[in-house]
Design a protein around this motif. Structure first.
Motif, PDB file in Angstrom:
ATOM      1  N   UNK A   6      12.546 -28.681  42.402  1.00 57.94           N
ATOM      2  CA  UNK A   6      11.796 -28.610  41.272  1.00 57.94           C
ATOM      3  C   UNK A   6      10.815 -27.744  40.839  1.00 57.94           C
ATOM      4  N   UNK A   7      10.383 -26.879  41.817  1.00 54.30           N
ATOM      5  CA  UNK A   7       9.380 -25.742  41.557  1.00 54.30           C
ATOM      6  C   UNK A   7      10.356 -24.585  41.165  1.00 54.30           C
ATOM      7  N   UNK A   8      11.716 -24.363  41.377  1.00 53.15           N
ATOM      8  CA  UNK A   8      12.501 -23.170  41.010  1.00 53.15           C
ATOM      9  C   UNK A   8      13.081 -23.485  39.787  1.00 53.15           C
ATOM     10  N   UNK A   9      13.468 -24.611  39.485  1.00 50.76           N
ATOM     11  CA  UNK A   9      14.276 -24.821  38.228  1.00 50.76           C
ATOM     12  C   UNK A   9      13.429 -24.220  37.150  1.00 50.76           C
ATOM     13  N   UNK A  10      11.994 -24.353  36.720  1.00 48.95           N
ATOM     14  CA  UNK A  10      11.696 -23.889  35.508  1.00 48.95           C
ATOM     15  C   UNK A  10      11.961 -22.320  35.295  1.00 48.95           C
ATOM     16  N   UNK A  11      11.964 -21.734  36.500  1.00 50.46           N
ATOM     17  CA  UNK A  11      12.017 -19.866  36.572  1.00 50.46           C
ATOM     18  C   UNK A  11      13.546 -19.965  36.272  1.00 50.46           C
ATOM     19  N   UNK A  12      14.609 -20.504  36.878  1.00 51.19           N
ATOM     20  CA  UNK A  12      15.697 -20.459  36.622  1.00 51.19           C
ATOM     21  C   UNK A  12      16.304 -20.869  35.171  1.00 51.19           C
ATOM     22  N   UNK A  13      15.779 -21.893  34.688  1.00 49.80           N
ATOM     23  CA  UNK A  13      16.033 -22.368  33.277  1.00 49.80           C
ATOM     24  C   UNK A  13      15.666 -21.255  32.268  1.00 49.80           C
ATOM     25  N   UNK A  14      14.369 -20.789  32.687  1.00 48.97           N
ATOM     26  CA  UNK A  14      13.901 -19.517  31.679  1.00 48.97           C
ATOM     27  C   UNK A  14      15.012 -18.308  31.649  1.00 48.97           C
ATOM     28  N   UNK A  15      15.475 -18.183  32.803  1.00 46.89           N
ATOM     29  CA  UNK A  15      16.648 -16.985  32.847  1.00 46.89           C
ATOM     30  C   UNK A  15      17.932 -17.409  32.055  1.00 46.89           C
ATOM     31  N   UNK A  16      18.157 -18.701  32.305  1.00 44.82           N
ATOM     32  CA  UNK A  16      19.337 -19.073  31.548  1.00 44.82           C
ATOM     33  C   UNK A  16      19.008 -18.954  30.090  1.00 44.82           C
ATOM     34  N   UNK A  18      17.023 -16.899  28.576  1.00 52.48           N
ATOM     35  CA  UNK A  18      16.733 -15.373  28.101  1.00 52.48           C
ATOM     36  C   UNK A  18      18.181 -14.929  28.058  1.00 52.48           C
ATOM     37  N   UNK A  19      19.313 -15.256  29.037  1.00 50.50           N
ATOM     38  CA  UNK A  19      20.650 -14.711  29.133  1.00 50.50           C
ATOM     39  C   UNK A  19      21.462 -15.133  27.827  1.00 50.50           C
ATOM     40  N   UNK A  20      21.206 -16.376  27.476  1.00 49.87           N
ATOM     41  CA  UNK A  20      22.099 -16.993  26.422  1.00 49.87           C
ATOM     42  C   UNK A  20      21.583 -16.426  25.116  1.00 49.87           C
ATOM     43  N   UNK A  21      20.169 -16.157  25.042  1.00 49.04           N
ATOM     44  CA  UNK A  21      19.596 -15.697  23.582  1.00 49.04           C
ATOM     45  C   UNK A  21      20.127 -14.001  23.585  1.00 49.04           C
ATOM     46  N   UNK A  28      29.154 -18.191  23.261  1.00 49.81           N
ATOM     47  CA  UNK A  28      29.435 -19.367  24.412  1.00 49.81           C
ATOM     48  C   UNK A  28      30.434 -20.289  23.583  1.00 49.81           C
ATOM     49  N   UNK A  29      29.939 -20.759  22.459  1.00 48.03           N
ATOM     50  CA  UNK A  29      30.768 -21.838  21.828  1.00 48.03           C
ATOM     51  C   UNK A  29      30.463 -21.734  20.436  1.00 48.03           C
ATOM     52  N   UNK A  30      31.761 -21.834  19.730  1.00 47.44           N
ATOM     53  CA  UNK A  30      31.580 -22.045  18.193  1.00 47.44           C
ATOM     54  C   UNK A  30      32.543 -23.153  17.776  1.00 47.44           C
ATOM     55  N   UNK A  31      32.009 -24.060  16.930  1.00 45.65           N
ATOM     56  CA  UNK A  31      32.780 -25.593  16.689  1.00 45.65           C
ATOM     57  C   UNK A  31      33.397 -25.040  15.580  1.00 45.65           C
ATOM     58  N   UNK A  32      34.548 -25.737  15.181  1.00 45.24           N
ATOM     59  CA  UNK A  32      35.368 -25.241  14.002  1.00 45.24           C
ATOM     60  C   UNK A  32      34.645 -25.537  12.578  1.00 45.24           C
ATOM     61  N   UNK A  33      33.959 -26.717  12.782  1.00 43.78           N
ATOM     62  CA  UNK A  33      33.184 -26.839  11.589  1.00 43.78           C
ATOM     63  C   UNK A  33      31.961 -26.125  11.560  1.00 43.78           C
ATOM     64  N   UNK A  92      15.559  -8.388  18.694  1.00 46.17           N
ATOM     65  CA  UNK A  92      16.092  -7.035  19.073  1.00 46.17           C
ATOM     66  C   UNK A  92      17.551  -7.251  19.492  1.00 46.17           C
ATOM     67  N   UNK A  93      18.252  -8.448  19.361  1.00 43.49           N
ATOM     68  CA  UNK A  93      19.779  -8.595  19.665  1.00 43.49           C
ATOM     69  C   UNK A  93      20.484  -8.631  18.463  1.00 43.49           C
ATOM     70  N   UNK A  94      21.301  -7.810  18.639  1.00 45.68           N
ATOM     71  CA  UNK A  94      22.138  -7.734  17.164  1.00 45.68           C
ATOM     72  C   UNK A  94      22.809  -9.133  16.933  1.00 45.68           C
ATOM     73  N   UNK A  95      23.107  -9.282  15.702  1.00 42.39           N
ATOM     74  CA  UNK A  95      23.512 -10.603  15.330  1.00 42.39           C
ATOM     75  C   UNK A  95      22.963 -11.949  15.538  1.00 42.39           C
TER      76      UNK A  95
END
Length: 139
Positions: A6-16, A18-21, A28-33, A92-95
Motif C-alpha cells: 500500500x505504501x509503494x502503490x502511489x509511487x508506482x501509480x504516479x510512474x504509470x 507519467x509514462x502514459x502521458x 494505448x487504445x483508440x476506440x472506433x467511435x 511538452x509531449x508532441x500531439x
C-alpha cells in the motif's frame, strides 16, 4: 508485507501516469467511435487523480501517523499538484495538450473522493469506507 504494498502503490501509480502521458493520446487504445473515445479519455481525468489521492490515503492508513484532517488535505493537495505537474509535462509531449479544464477535472475527481474520505473518517458517515480504512490500520 501488505502495508509496504500500500505504501509503494502511489509511487508506482504516479510512474504509470507519467509514462502514459508521455505517449500520444491514441498510443494505448483508440476506440472506433471517436466521440466515445474522446469522452472516455476526458473522463479519465476525474478518475486517475482521484485514484492517486485514494492510494495516498490508503498508504497513510498503514503508518503509525494518525490520519487527521490535515493529513487528509495533504494527500489531496499532493494528488492535485501531481495533476498540475502532469499537465505541464503533457504540454511538452508532441500531439498532447495541457489545458486548465483538464486541471479542473483532475482537482474535481480528487475533491469528490476527499469528501467521502473526510465524511467517513471524521463524521462517522459511509460505514463501509470507514471499515475499509480501519482494516488498513491492521494490515
Amino acid at each position: 508485507m501488505g502495508k509496504w504494498i500500500f505504501r509503494v502503490l502511489p509511487i508506482l501509480y504516479m510512474g504509470v501516469i507519467w509514462t502514459l502521458s508521455s505517449f500520444p493520446a491514441n498510443a494505448v487504445v483508440e476506440l472506433p467511435d471517436l466521440s466515445l473515445d474522446r469522452f472516455i479519455k476526458e473522463s479519465m481525468h476525474l478518475i486517475e487523480f482521484a485514484i492517486l489521492y485514494l492510494l495516498f490515503v490508503f498508504a497513510m492508513h498503514t503508518t503509525n501517523i494518525p490520519f487527521s484532517k490535515k493529513i487528509n488535505l495533504v494527500c489531496a493537495a499532493i494528488a492535485c499538484l501531481y495533476g498540475v505537474a502532469d499537465e505541464i509535462h503533457q504540454s511538452f509531449v508532441p500531439s498532447r495538450s495541457a489545458t486548465l479544464i483538464d486541471v479542473i477535472k483532475d482537482v474535481t475527481g480528487v475533491a469528490i473522493c476527499w469528501y467521502f474520505i473526510d465524511r467517513a473518517s471524521f463524521q462517522k458517515r459511509f460505514p463501509r469506507i470507514s471499515a475499509f480504512l480501519r482494516f488498513l490500520k491492521k494490515v
